[in-house]
Write an enzyme that holds these catalytic residues in place. Structure first.
Site, PDB file in Angstrom:
ATOM      1  N   LEU A 164       6.012  -0.167   4.811  1.00 14.84           N
ATOM      2  CA  LEU A 164       5.080  -0.051   3.681  1.00 14.84           C
ATOM      3  C   LEU A 164       3.955  -1.088   3.713  1.00 14.84           C
ATOM      4  CD1 LEU A 164       7.831   0.287   0.910  1.00 14.84           C
ATOM      5  CD2 LEU A 164       6.671   2.123   2.157  1.00 14.84           C
ATOM      6  N   TRP A 166       0.866  -3.511   1.568  1.00 16.30           N
ATOM      7  CA  TRP A 166       0.930  -4.452   0.450  1.00 16.30           C
ATOM      8  C   TRP A 166       0.062  -4.053  -0.738  1.00 16.30           C
ATOM      9  CZ3 TRP A 166      -4.115  -5.595  -0.008  1.00 16.30           C
ATOM     10  CH2 TRP A 166      -4.898  -5.654   1.143  1.00 16.30           C
ATOM     11  N   LYS A 190      11.192  -1.117   4.739  1.00 19.26           N
ATOM     12  CA  LYS A 190      10.639  -2.460   4.956  1.00 19.26           C
ATOM     13  C   LYS A 190       9.358  -2.611   4.143  1.00 19.26           C
ATOM     14  CE  LYS A 190       7.772  -4.505   7.802  1.00 19.26           C
ATOM     15  NZ  LYS A 190       7.151  -5.436   6.847  1.00 19.26           N
ATOM     16  N   TYR A 254       6.461   3.743  19.475  1.00 13.87           N
ATOM     17  CA  TYR A 254       7.869   3.371  19.276  1.00 13.87           C
ATOM     18  C   TYR A 254       8.747   4.618  19.384  1.00 13.87           C
ATOM     19  CZ  TYR A 254       6.224  -1.037  17.050  1.00 13.87           C
ATOM     20  OH  TYR A 254       5.640  -2.240  16.754  1.00 13.87           O
ATOM     21  N   GLU A 266       0.511   7.660   7.198  1.00 13.86           N
ATOM     22  CA  GLU A 266      -0.561   7.646   6.188  1.00 13.86           C
ATOM     23  C   GLU A 266      -1.355   6.374   6.451  1.00 13.86           C
ATOM     24  OE1 GLU A 266      -0.847  10.073   4.101  1.00 13.86           O
ATOM     25  OE2 GLU A 266       1.145  10.955   4.118  1.00 13.86           O
ATOM     26  N   CYS A 301      -6.760   2.573   0.311  1.00 15.29           N
ATOM     27  CA  CYS A 301      -7.041   3.385   1.504  1.00 15.29           C
ATOM     28  C   CYS A 301      -8.077   4.457   1.241  1.00 15.29           C
ATOM     29  CB  CYS A 301      -5.746   4.022   2.005  1.00 15.29           C
ATOM     30  SG  CYS A 301      -4.879   4.937   0.726  1.00 15.29           S
ATOM     31  N   GLU A 397     -13.314   0.302   8.127  1.00 11.48           N
ATOM     32  CA  GLU A 397     -12.611   0.126   6.860  1.00 11.48           C
ATOM     33  C   GLU A 397     -12.611  -1.363   6.524  1.00 11.48           C
ATOM     34  OE1 GLU A 397      -8.293   0.597   6.718  1.00 11.48           O
ATOM     35  OE2 GLU A 397      -8.526   1.658   4.817  1.00 11.48           O
TER      36      GLU A 397
HETATM   37  P1  NAD Z   1      -0.635  -2.962   8.223  1.00 10.95           P
HETATM   38  O1  NAD Z   1      -0.730  -1.789   9.126  1.00 10.95           O
HETATM   39  O2  NAD Z   1      -1.053  -4.278   8.720  1.00 10.95           O
HETATM   40  O3  NAD Z   1       0.878  -3.149   7.735  1.00 10.95           O
HETATM   41  C1  NAD Z   1       1.606  -2.085   7.173  1.00 10.95           C
HETATM   42  C2  NAD Z   1       3.074  -2.315   7.437  1.00 10.95           C
HETATM   43  O4  NAD Z   1       3.281  -2.266   8.846  1.00 10.95           O
HETATM   44  C3  NAD Z   1       3.594  -3.669   6.957  1.00 10.95           C
HETATM   45  O5  NAD Z   1       4.868  -3.507   6.423  1.00 10.95           O
HETATM   46  C4  NAD Z   1       3.637  -4.486   8.238  1.00 10.95           C
HETATM   47  O6  NAD Z   1       4.595  -5.512   8.230  1.00 10.95           O
HETATM   48  C5  NAD Z   1       4.001  -3.418   9.257  1.00 10.95           C
HETATM   49  N1  NAD Z   1       3.603  -3.776  10.612  1.00 10.95           N
HETATM   50  C6  NAD Z   1       2.574  -4.575  10.987  1.00 10.95           C
HETATM   51  N2  NAD Z   1       2.570  -4.707  12.337  1.00 10.95           N
HETATM   52  C7  NAD Z   1       3.619  -3.993  12.821  1.00 10.95           C
HETATM   53  C8  NAD Z   1       4.146  -3.749  14.112  1.00 10.95           C
HETATM   54  N3  NAD Z   1       3.613  -4.307  15.190  1.00 10.95           N
HETATM   55  N4  NAD Z   1       5.226  -2.950  14.217  1.00 10.95           N
HETATM   56  C9  NAD Z   1       5.797  -2.389  13.120  1.00 10.95           C
HETATM   57  N5  NAD Z   1       5.359  -2.593  11.870  1.00 10.95           N
HETATM   58  C10 NAD Z   1       4.273  -3.377  11.711  1.00 10.95           C
HETATM   59  O7  NAD Z   1      -1.403  -2.523   6.895  1.00 10.95           O
HETATM   60  P2  NAD Z   1      -1.599  -3.370   5.558  1.00 10.95           P
HETATM   61  O8  NAD Z   1      -2.564  -4.445   5.883  1.00 10.95           O
HETATM   62  O9  NAD Z   1      -0.299  -3.735   4.944  1.00 10.95           O
HETATM   63  O10 NAD Z   1      -2.234  -2.266   4.601  1.00 10.95           O
HETATM   64  C11 NAD Z   1      -3.549  -1.929   4.700  1.00 10.95           C
HETATM   65  C12 NAD Z   1      -3.742  -0.625   5.445  1.00 10.95           C
HETATM   66  O11 NAD Z   1      -2.913   0.393   4.869  1.00 10.95           O
HETATM   67  C13 NAD Z   1      -5.141  -0.105   5.335  1.00 10.95           C
HETATM   68  O12 NAD Z   1      -5.596   0.376   6.567  1.00 10.95           O
HETATM   69  C14 NAD Z   1      -5.012   1.038   4.329  1.00 10.95           C
HETATM   70  O13 NAD Z   1      -6.023   1.996   4.430  1.00 10.95           O
HETATM   71  C15 NAD Z   1      -3.669   1.565   4.637  1.00 10.95           C
HETATM   72  N6  NAD Z   1      -3.095   2.329   3.509  1.00 10.95           N
HETATM   73  C16 NAD Z   1      -3.020   3.684   3.611  1.00 10.95           C
HETATM   74  C17 NAD Z   1      -2.505   4.441   2.566  1.00 10.95           C
HETATM   75  C18 NAD Z   1      -2.390   5.941   2.685  1.00 10.95           C
HETATM   76  O14 NAD Z   1      -1.617   6.545   1.932  1.00 10.95           O
HETATM   77  N7  NAD Z   1      -3.104   6.585   3.589  1.00 10.95           N
HETATM   78  C19 NAD Z   1      -2.064   3.809   1.405  1.00 10.95           C
HETATM   79  C20 NAD Z   1      -2.146   2.420   1.326  1.00 10.95           C
HETATM   80  C21 NAD Z   1      -2.664   1.690   2.398  1.00 10.95           C
END
Ligand code: NAD
Length: 494
Positions: A164, A166, A190, A254, A266, A301, A397
């Site tokens: 998920l 943040w 997670k 993965y 998403e 997002c 973005e």
């Molecule tokens: P992120 O991709 O950095 O992290 C998301 C999740 O992935 C976190 O739990 C993080 O710990 C995990 N993660 C990070 N690196 C990883 C890896 N190497 N392997 C496995 N898991 C890993 O995103 P963020 O910064 O938490 O959120 C912002 C992003 O989420 C933006 O791009 C936003 O547009 C997107 N978002 C999309 C939606 C949707 O429904 N489309 C909704 C909310 C946020």
């Protein structure tokens, strides 16, 4: 009863957040004792020490999830029983909404007003809606001849992983947990490392509602530890990820490198807000324009950060949007008078400020905002004009409060610019002409097109992205169930 700033501060003062992992119905430390801290981005204050789960903890959570799945206490329970328990979760979230909302506000820097709406109204509705579906989801009988009876049967997929972001921690947790549990899956969740606390508190409420031990597990940790371990796990059947496109790609890899688990993605967006020349620039349109960009401080997002405005209207539109944005109040997220809270972290704030500088360097005109010389991780909402489609702030973005306004000469030009992106999550169109509205809605390659108002839809409507904003999976609506179900054909010769 409407609570005051002092009431929310008093609730905050009494909170004792639990940062332990939740595995097999028990709160526990990480196997290796690893920990990290989560803090309030508005003040820097440490809120809790959190278990740093790694692959050994994910293994433990998956083993518990598999044990209870195979035992059938939840996966093969009467659907009416799962419905009843999910309705109890909804009721418990409603009962504890003020406390959960304060915890969410402290952990994210989001405004208490938004947290109350999300957690007091939306999150319980998600559980209620999927609860009601639990005993109303049917399979099919195929039209065979008399020599066979063919049943198309839906079964729970098994163990569902969820990773998920943040920006809407509890909403995103509910989007995944509610449909997964409704159909009988076990789940390993997670939360983002920045915001683990409300998912852990939700786990406690889910246990109280009567979900058997092992059905829901929450493993806080970092992406490269707990997130990767979920992505690569050979006994997780399906994973639903919400986050950046960059990390979404990793989940595809993965899956390929492990057991070919199902992957629902998403991801990010760079969504357009299009105003055609027949639209009226009234208070309603301006409110939608400002909120579509700056709701949740732009950390959304589907934020509509490319505003493509018919040239004859652009001057009036720009002046009125700036006037509206100036009225936004930045401040303590716990104050109900605050409209915009804090950025999630110092690093994220620095990244957003780099975009603001790049807009200026590339020749866009900053009309207002962008001041970050404030305590905490706050940034004043910034509005740029004279943005051109090739600029970095028009293409990438930003995930922060940076709006770019571009004049367009025609609906076709607006469409061409809107479509010229790798993303396809959302678009808004304002027009008083129904034919033009339908033409634009059909032509925009994105998961949601919102006409004459900014909206992401609601629990009844599927949410997800075209192109690099998503996979074919959808959250919300009956469509979300597909992420958590297998389809079996039973062909009976007669
Ligand atoms: P992120 O991709 O950095 O992290 C998301 C999740 O992935 C976190 O739990 C993080 O710990 C995990 N993660 C990070 N690196 C990883 C890896 N190497 N392997 C496995 N898991 C890993 O995103 P963020 O910064 O938490 O959120 C912002 C992003 O989420 C933006 O791009 C936003 O547009 C997107 N978002 C999309 C939606 C949707 O429904 N489309 C909704 C909310 C946020």
């Amino acid at each position: 009863m409407t609570l005051s700033y002092a009431d929310f501060q008093a609730i905050a003062g009494k909170l004792k957040p639990n940062g332990q992992a939740f595995i097999d119905g028990q709160f526990c430390d990480a196997a290796d004792g690893g920990k990290f801290e989560t803090s309030n981005p508005a003040t820097g204050e440490v809120l809790a020490t959190v278990a740093h789960c790694k692959s050994a903890d994910v293994d433990r959570a998956v083993a518990a999830a598999r044990r209870v799945f195979n035992a059938g206490t939840w996966s093969r329970a009467e659907p009416e029983h799962r419905k009843e328990v999910l309705l109890k979760i909804a009721a418990l979230v409603r009962e504890n909404a003020n406390e959960l909302a304060v915890l969410e506000s402290l952990d994210t820097g989001k405004t208490i007003t938004d947290c109350l709406h999300e957690i007091g109204a939306e999150v319980p509705n998600f559980f209620q809606w999927y609860a009601e579906l639990a005993d109303k989801t049917f399979g099919k009988i195929a039209p065979t001849g008399p020599s066979a009876l063919a049943l198309v049967v839906k079964e729970p997929a098994g163990i569902a992983g969820a990773v998920l972001p943040w920006n809407f921690p509890l909403v995103m947790a509910a989007w995944k947990i509610a449909p997964a549990l409704a159909v009988g899956c076990s789940a390993v969740i997670k939360p983002a490392e920045q915001t683990p606390l409300t998912a852990l508190r939700l786990a406690e409420l889910i246990r109280e509602a009567g979900v058997p031990d092992g059905v829901l597990n929450v493993v806080p940790g970092y992406g490269h530890t707990a997130g990767k371990a979920i992505g690569l796990h050979n006994d997780i059947d399906t994973v639903s990820f919400t986050g950046s496109t960059e990390v979404g790609r990793m989940f595809m890899r993965y899956s390929g490198d492990s057991n070919l688990k199902g992957v629902g993605l998403e991801m990010g967006g760079k969504s357009p807000f299009i105003v055609l020349d027949d639209a009226a620039i009234d208070d309603d349109l301006i409110e939608h324009a400002a909120m579509s960009a700056f709701w949740n401080g732009g950390q959304n997002c589907s934020a509509n950060m490319r505003q493509l405005i018919a040239a004859p209207l652009v001057e009036e539109f720009t002046a009125r949007v700036c006037e509206r944005v100036r009225a936004f109040k930045l401040g303590d997220p716990l104050d109900p008078g605050t409209d915009i809270g804090s950025m999630i972290s110092m690093d994220h704030k620095a990244m957003v400020m780099d975009y603001i500088r790049s807009g200026e360097d590339e020749g866009a005109t900053k009309l207002m905002g962008g001041n970050s010389d404030l305590p905490g991780h706050f940034i004043e909402p910034a509005v740029f004009q004279n943005v051109t489609p090739g600029m970095k702030i028009a293409r990438e973005e930003i995930f922060g409060p940076v709006l770019g306004i571009m004049p367009v000469q025609s609906a076709e030009e607006a469409l061409a610019i809107a479509c010229d992106t790798d993303y396809g999550l959302h678009a808004t169109v304002f027009t008083r002409d129904i034919d033009r509205a339908i033409h634009m809605a059909r032509s925009l390659p994105c998961g949601t097109v919102s006409v004459n108002g900014f909206s992401e839809g609601d629990i009844k409507t599927p949410f997800g992205g075209y192109k690099q904003s998503g996979s074919l999976a959808r959250d919300n609506g009956t469509e979300a169930l597909a992420q958590y179900m297998q389809t079996k054909t039973i062909w009976i010769s007669t």
